[in-house]
Design an enzyme around this catalytic site. Structure first.
Site, mmCIF file in Angstrom:
data_model
loop_
_atom_site.group_PDB
_atom_site.id
_atom_site.type_symbol
_atom_site.label_atom_id
_atom_site.label_comp_id
_atom_site.label_asym_id
_atom_site.label_seq_id
_atom_site.Cartn_x
_atom_site.Cartn_y
_atom_site.Cartn_z
ATOM 1 N N GLU A 49 1.526 -0.461 -5.011
ATOM 2 C CA GLU A 49 0.609 0.609 -5.389
ATOM 3 C C GLU A 49 1.418 1.894 -5.578
ATOM 4 O O GLU A 49 1.719 2.600 -4.624
ATOM 5 C CB GLU A 49 -0.452 0.831 -4.303
ATOM 6 C CG GLU A 49 -1.469 1.888 -4.691
ATOM 7 C CD GLU A 49 -2.204 2.485 -3.500
ATOM 8 O OE1 GLU A 49 -3.326 2.992 -3.706
ATOM 9 O OE2 GLU A 49 -1.654 2.480 -2.379
ATOM 10 N N ASP A 74 0.833 -1.193 0.000
ATOM 11 C CA ASP A 74 0.000 0.000 0.000
ATOM 12 C C ASP A 74 0.874 1.252 0.000
ATOM 13 O O ASP A 74 1.923 1.301 0.638
ATOM 14 C CB ASP A 74 -0.888 -0.022 1.250
ATOM 15 C CG ASP A 74 -1.802 1.173 1.340
ATOM 16 O OD1 ASP A 74 -2.737 1.260 0.534
ATOM 17 O OD2 ASP A 74 -1.564 2.028 2.221
#
Length: 492
Positions: free
Chosen positions: A260, A233
């Protein structure tokens, strides 16, 4: 290690064999019927502990957003394994702040495997159950930050206390956070993006060897529990070299790793910086799918142009952020969303991630029935959860994706508008109709002559087609639907 990997391979093959036996059911309209997974081990190995399938680039991953560990385990056995899906990506498993909103899962207070989605014991049982079904587990890893400074002091869902700059459950103190104590305001400033706070979230000093050791310890704990990969993330908010250093400290430094790193024109930080340590999610791919399925499909022939290399790209139609900010297609787009998923599974670019979450009107809303410390199990029968893995077209296209793996794009055709078709060498062929009316056409393919099954068939679509000696076949593709051909009886 060699024996474990062989064991996992047998489990995956068993899951796909079940999918093949259920292929006829995947061509019917409605949800996929649940099935009991076939035994994936010979009797001599019956007493071995469960081991998840190895996750690799190119595999199909199902993101199960805010699904509890118990519900994931049940779905792996009943639906996901039999459908041939290679892995599930689960929501962050670490302890986080209390609150019903979904984003509380992304605000860590400790690295205990205790969250509103379940206990450590339930997480381990889920990994084992999915492994028995031939399904690997990818964990969403929140390692850029802890909870927000705006939270002040409080108690996490497992009872761990925290305060600004004080996280005794890890432990982290002020020295473990970057010196910038302001929120990111200028995304054109690399230093600010990677060293200041993302919407108040306290930014960890990921360049510190001590912080890296603590993060690696958390990820190694998950690896010890059988996790086979990580989605990183907010990777863009950490220097690529910091992530590479953390990964190098893992007990399995070759573990599947997808980051990400959201690219935007004109910004100094680009997704290509992160390919050195693993895959990177290609957000522009999902944006282009939304444009195409809201307009014309013909331009999708060049969907990979100007993007990350296929062997380093993770692709998706939607994810938990983009379905809320309107950036991509969502379940609310109905047939267009479904067709875009069919395209993603058929087109030779990247590693595809499917997505199953829940319906919502408020973008901050937690899962149905969520409280400050718990989430009920997902229920695919009530309409509150999207459950894309049970869609017959999607399940059939997972089979297609595996059957054509490694083949090139061939025999592209389009009408200049909403209808396209293409082959995957001599292994399969797909035609998509994003128009409002049915469309008949004779397609030229590289398929050998014979009988073929439409694994993307839905209500009103023919189940089988005959390819002539010259490689042609004629099909009437219903409105907002697809025909995807595999050899009749192929196991995918």
């Amino acid at each position: 290690m060699t024996h474990a990997r062989t064991t996992r391979s047998r489990r995956r093959q068993a899951g796909r064999a079940v999918a093949a036996m259920a292929a006829a059911g995947l061509t019917a309209a409605g949800l996929v019927a649940t099935a009991t997974p076939a035994s994936s081990e010979p009797s001599s190995a019956a007493e071995e502990p469960a081991a998840a399938a190895d996750v690799a680039h190119g595999d199909v991953i199902l993101t199960m957003f805010q699904w509890t560990w118990t519900a994931v385990a049940e779905e792996c056995a009943s639906t996901i394994g039999p459908a041939g899906i290679d892995a599930v990506q689960v929501s962050p498993p670490q302890e986080h702040i209390q609150g019903a909103a979904w984003w509380t899962s992304y605000q860590p207070v400790s690295y205990q495997i205790e969250s509103k989605l379940g206990t450590r014991e339930e997480f381990e049982a889920m990994v084992d159950a999915c492994g028995e079904a031939g399904v690997g587990v990818v964990a969403d890893a929140v390692i850029n930050h802890t909870t927000g400074a705006d939270q002040g002091a409080g108690t996490g869902v497992a009872g761990t206390s925290f305060a600004v700059d004080d996280f005794p459950g890890v432990p982290y103190t002020a020295a473990d956070f970057n010196d910038c104590r302001e929120n990111i305001a200028n995304y054109g400033d690399r230093d600010e993006v990677q060293n200041c706070r993302l919407v108040s979230l306290q930014d960890l000093r990921t360049g510190s060897p001590d912080v890296q050791d603590k993060i690696a310890g958390y990820l190694n704990d998950l690896l010890d529990l059988g996790v086979q990969g990580f989605r990183i993330d907010a990777a863009k908010h950490m220097p690529a070299e910091d992530l590479a250093a953390i990964k190098a400290k893992l007990s399995d430094p070759d573990v599947y790793w997808v980051q990400e790193a959201i690219g935007a024109g004109g910004e100094p930080i680009q997704p290509s910086e992160y390919v050195g340590s693993g895959d990177v999610h290609e957000f522009d791919y999902a944006r282009q799918l939304k444009n195409a399925f809201g307009g014309q499909l013909a331009g999708l022939r060049g969907v990979a142009d100007g993007k990350l290399p296929s062997d380093q790209a993770g692709v998706f139609v939607t994810n938990h952020d983009t379905e809320r900010n309107g950036e991509t297609l969502t379940y609310k787009d109905g047939d267009a969303y479904r067709l875009a998923t069919v395209f993603m599974l058929a087109f030779p670019y990247g590693s595809p991630s499917l997505y199953t979450g829940y319906t919502f009107d408020d973008k901050d809303a937690g899962a149905p029935g969520a409280t400050a410390t718990s989430v009920p199990d997902a229920d695919c029968d009530g309409g509150a959860w999207s459950c894309i893995q049970r869609d017959p077209a999607v399940a059939g296209m997972v089979r297609f994706h595996h059957a054509v793996q490694g083949t090139d794009l061939t025999d592209w055709w389009d009408d200049g508008g909403d209808r396209i078709a293409f082959g995957r060498g001599d292994a399969g062929f797909v035609a998509l109709n994003n128009g409002d009316g049915e469309a008949e056409h004779t397609y030229t393919t590289s398929l050998p002559a014979g009988e073929y099954t439409n694994v993307a068939a839905g209500e009103g679509a023919a189940a089988t087609y005959t390819v002539a000696a010259d490689g042609t076949f004629t099909a009437t593709v219903p409105a907002n639907s697809a025909v995807a051909l595999l050899p009749a009886g192929a196991d995918g």
